[in-house]
Design a protein around this motif. Sequence first.
Motif, PDB file in Angstrom:
ATOM      1  N   THR A  33       0.762  -1.188   0.108  1.00  0.00           N
ATOM      2  CA  THR A  33      -0.141   0.247   0.011  1.00  0.00           C
ATOM      3  C   THR A  33       0.745   1.202   0.010  1.00  0.00           C
ATOM      4  O   THR A  33       0.329   2.097  -0.533  1.00  0.00           O
ATOM      5  CB  THR A  33      -0.922   0.061   1.256  1.00  0.00           C
ATOM      6  N   SER A  34       1.842   1.296   0.917  1.00  0.00           N
ATOM      7  CA  SER A  34       2.757   2.320   0.752  1.00  0.00           C
ATOM      8  C   SER A  34       3.409   2.397  -0.529  1.00  0.00           C
ATOM      9  O   SER A  34       3.830   3.667  -0.785  1.00  0.00           O
ATOM     10  CB  SER A  34       3.803   2.306   2.033  1.00  0.00           C
ATOM     11  N   ALA A  35       3.923   1.285  -0.876  1.00  0.00           N
ATOM     12  CA  ALA A  35       4.833   1.523  -2.418  1.00  0.00           C
ATOM     13  C   ALA A  35       3.921   2.009  -3.372  1.00  0.00           C
ATOM     14  O   ALA A  35       4.161   2.984  -4.125  1.00  0.00           O
ATOM     15  CB  ALA A  35       5.012   0.042  -2.495  1.00  0.00           C
ATOM     16  N   GLN A  36       2.482   1.448  -3.350  1.00  0.00           N
ATOM     17  CA  GLN A  36       1.665   1.979  -4.476  1.00  0.00           C
ATOM     18  C   GLN A  36       1.495   3.596  -4.129  1.00  0.00           C
ATOM     19  O   GLN A  36       1.381   4.329  -5.276  1.00  0.00           O
ATOM     20  CB  GLN A  36       0.301   1.420  -4.475  1.00  0.00           C
ATOM     21  N   ARG A  37       1.275   3.976  -2.976  1.00  0.00           N
ATOM     22  CA  ARG A  37       1.039   5.465  -2.796  1.00  0.00           C
ATOM     23  C   ARG A  37       2.524   6.211  -3.192  1.00  0.00           C
ATOM     24  O   ARG A  37       2.454   7.251  -3.773  1.00  0.00           O
ATOM     25  CB  ARG A  37       0.979   5.732  -1.309  1.00  0.00           C
ATOM     26  N   LEU A  38       3.678   5.673  -2.888  1.00  0.00           N
ATOM     27  CA  LEU A  38       4.719   6.426  -3.515  1.00  0.00           C
ATOM     28  C   LEU A  38       4.837   6.283  -5.019  1.00  0.00           C
ATOM     29  O   LEU A  38       5.127   7.410  -5.467  1.00  0.00           O
ATOM     30  CB  LEU A  38       5.988   5.575  -2.819  1.00  0.00           C
ATOM     31  N   MET A  39       4.671   5.399  -5.628  1.00  0.00           N
ATOM     32  CA  MET A  39       4.613   5.165  -7.085  1.00  0.00           C
ATOM     33  C   MET A  39       3.748   6.299  -7.667  1.00  0.00           C
ATOM     34  O   MET A  39       3.771   6.987  -8.772  1.00  0.00           O
ATOM     35  CB  MET A  39       4.280   3.981  -7.713  1.00  0.00           C
ATOM     36  N   LYS A  40       2.307   6.408  -7.124  1.00  0.00           N
ATOM     37  CA  LYS A  40       1.406   7.369  -7.567  1.00  0.00           C
ATOM     38  C   LYS A  40       1.990   8.747  -7.391  1.00  0.00           C
ATOM     39  O   LYS A  40       1.858   9.619  -8.122  1.00  0.00           O
ATOM     40  CB  LYS A  40       0.171   7.292  -7.044  1.00  0.00           C
ATOM     41  N   ARG A  41       2.632   9.074  -6.211  1.00  0.00           N
ATOM     42  CA  ARG A  41       3.069  10.607  -6.174  1.00  0.00           C
ATOM     43  C   ARG A  41       4.007  10.874  -7.084  1.00  0.00           C
ATOM     44  O   ARG A  41       4.257  11.899  -7.480  1.00  0.00           O
ATOM     45  CB  ARG A  41       3.559  10.248  -4.364  1.00  0.00           C
ATOM     46  N   ILE A  42       5.063   9.747  -7.358  1.00  0.00           N
ATOM     47  CA  ILE A  42       5.851   9.947  -8.536  1.00  0.00           C
ATOM     48  C   ILE A  42       5.405  10.381  -9.697  1.00  0.00           C
ATOM     49  O   ILE A  42       5.852  11.283 -10.607  1.00  0.00           O
ATOM     50  CB  ILE A  42       7.000   8.754  -8.482  1.00  0.00           C
ATOM     51  N   ALA A  43       4.438   9.400  -9.897  1.00  0.00           N
ATOM     52  CA  ALA A  43       3.707   9.666 -11.348  1.00  0.00           C
ATOM     53  C   ALA A  43       2.899  11.042 -11.344  1.00  0.00           C
ATOM     54  O   ALA A  43       3.111  11.760 -12.508  1.00  0.00           O
ATOM     55  CB  ALA A  43       2.733   8.599 -11.772  1.00  0.00           C
ATOM     56  N   ASP A  44       2.482  11.668 -10.378  1.00  0.00           N
ATOM     57  CA  ASP A  44       1.578  12.862 -10.390  1.00  0.00           C
ATOM     58  C   ASP A  44       2.813  14.012 -10.492  1.00  0.00           C
ATOM     59  O   ASP A  44       2.856  14.945 -11.284  1.00  0.00           O
ATOM     60  CB  ASP A  44       0.931  13.034  -9.168  1.00  0.00           C
ATOM     61  N   LEU A  45       4.047  13.722  -9.824  1.00  0.00           N
ATOM     62  CA  LEU A  45       4.858  14.844  -9.726  1.00  0.00           C
ATOM     63  C   LEU A  45       5.544  14.781 -11.268  1.00  0.00           C
ATOM     64  O   LEU A  45       5.852  15.887 -11.634  1.00  0.00           O
ATOM     65  CB  LEU A  45       6.109  14.605  -8.903  1.00  0.00           C
ATOM     66  N   ARG A  46       5.895  13.734 -11.687  1.00  0.00           N
ATOM     67  CA  ARG A  46       6.433  13.432 -13.083  1.00  0.00           C
ATOM     68  C   ARG A  46       5.551  14.200 -14.259  1.00  0.00           C
ATOM     69  O   ARG A  46       5.967  14.993 -14.840  1.00  0.00           O
ATOM     70  CB  ARG A  46       6.768  12.221 -13.728  1.00  0.00           C
ATOM     71  N   GLU A  47       4.291  14.055 -14.124  1.00  0.00           N
ATOM     72  CA  GLU A  47       3.484  14.622 -14.956  1.00  0.00           C
ATOM     73  C   GLU A  47       3.125  16.341 -14.759  1.00  0.00           C
ATOM     74  O   GLU A  47       3.242  16.985 -15.680  1.00  0.00           O
ATOM     75  CB  GLU A  47       1.971  14.324 -14.694  1.00  0.00           C
ATOM     76  N   GLU A  48       3.320  16.580 -13.475  1.00  0.00           N
ATOM     77  CA  GLU A  48       3.343  17.985 -13.059  1.00  0.00           C
ATOM     78  C   GLU A  48       4.439  18.517 -13.746  1.00  0.00           C
ATOM     79  O   GLU A  48       4.394  19.749 -14.301  1.00  0.00           O
ATOM     80  CB  GLU A  48       3.301  18.334 -11.862  1.00  0.00           C
ATOM     81  N   ILE A  49       5.690  18.198 -13.553  1.00  0.00           N
ATOM     82  CA  ILE A  49       7.021  18.832 -14.057  1.00  0.00           C
ATOM     83  C   ILE A  49       7.021  18.833 -15.731  1.00  0.00           C
ATOM     84  O   ILE A  49       7.426  19.831 -16.291  1.00  0.00           O
ATOM     85  CB  ILE A  49       8.173  18.066 -13.650  1.00  0.00           C
ATOM     86  N   GLU A  50       6.425  17.667 -16.327  1.00  0.00           N
ATOM     87  CA  GLU A  50       6.287  17.767 -17.732  1.00  0.00           C
ATOM     88  C   GLU A  50       5.511  18.798 -18.404  1.00  0.00           C
ATOM     89  O   GLU A  50       5.839  19.310 -19.140  1.00  0.00           O
ATOM     90  CB  GLU A  50       5.834  16.391 -17.992  1.00  0.00           C
TER      91      GLU A  50
END
Length: 351
Positions: A33-50
């Motif tokens: 659960t924590s891992a999935q939350r971390l991966m989602k945060r990474i994906a959201d940040l990457r999308e924001e930066i792009e």
Amino acid sequence: MNSRSIFDLSSREMLLEQLQKEAENPGIWDDPTSAQRLMKRIADLREEIEGWNQFLKRCQDGLELAESEDESLREDLEKEISALEKELQQRELTTLLSGPYDHENALLTINAGAGGTDSQDWASMLMRMYLRWCERRGFDSEILDFSEGEEAGIKSVTIAVTGPYAYGYLRGEKGVHRLVRLSPFDAAHRRHTSFAQVEVLPEISNGDNEIQINPDDLRIDIYRSSSAGGQNVQKNATAVRITHIPTGIVVSCQNERSQMQNRENAMRVLRARLAELKRQEQERQLAELRGEYIKAEWGSQIRSYVLHPYQLVKDHRTEYETGNTQAVLDGELDGFIEAYLRSQKTKSGGL
């Protein structure tokens, strides 16, 4: 492009790099659960930066067009500048969302105040307003619990709002909302004042180590749904009420046909309320160290919606106001949200 936005982009890039390093540790999957939350945060940040990088490129392309001094491009350039200014305003708003839970989804609860049918009707108007705001922003909304009013409107509703920075945008809506209008429920058509309270909490994931719930601390009651709908009322007991015995917090969910789904939704709300209770206790302890006094009360209204004898919606914290009351009730809240976020940033010395 101003320096604040560029600085914020740089800080987000550093955060992304830090989170990516955490994700490289194989041990994070010991807690899926924590891992999935971390991966989602990474994906959201990457999308924001792009998104920011694409925006910066459009700005650069626009500057090159402006420097060409080609009059045939003037109309297209003006349209592009207008579009860029609008997008910059929206993107700059996200730079104000730097709280620890601002990037999380939100749980929004509306409770009708004293005033009987008028206040219950006002609570339903607020529910519609926030659902329309979610539609405008492209956020998903899900009603977790709903208690219908006796004659009209609602007594309470809990809505899960899912979208980037949902909690960050909505946290300033927490408080008492006041309505002044000619009552449609008064035979003499007199002016009434109604109140409703809005609670906004960040949704805390099941894997958040800060909030641990002992199953032995829970009392779970199952009962039949009391939702409106005539023949649609559940014949089986599917509604769930969970009492957290140590704190006395009670949450209920009855909007789903599945008892298991209602239980999961009730636990979502319970985790959020326990996290808020923990935050309030930390603030209280800090205030005691500082010698400050925190008054525990329902609180005065944060915003007034006046429909009679004139038309005005005013936020009493920021002084932001508009006479277009219908637009606000149709979900046009971004002006109020932005004014609040900017006022908070100013108080903290960020702007």
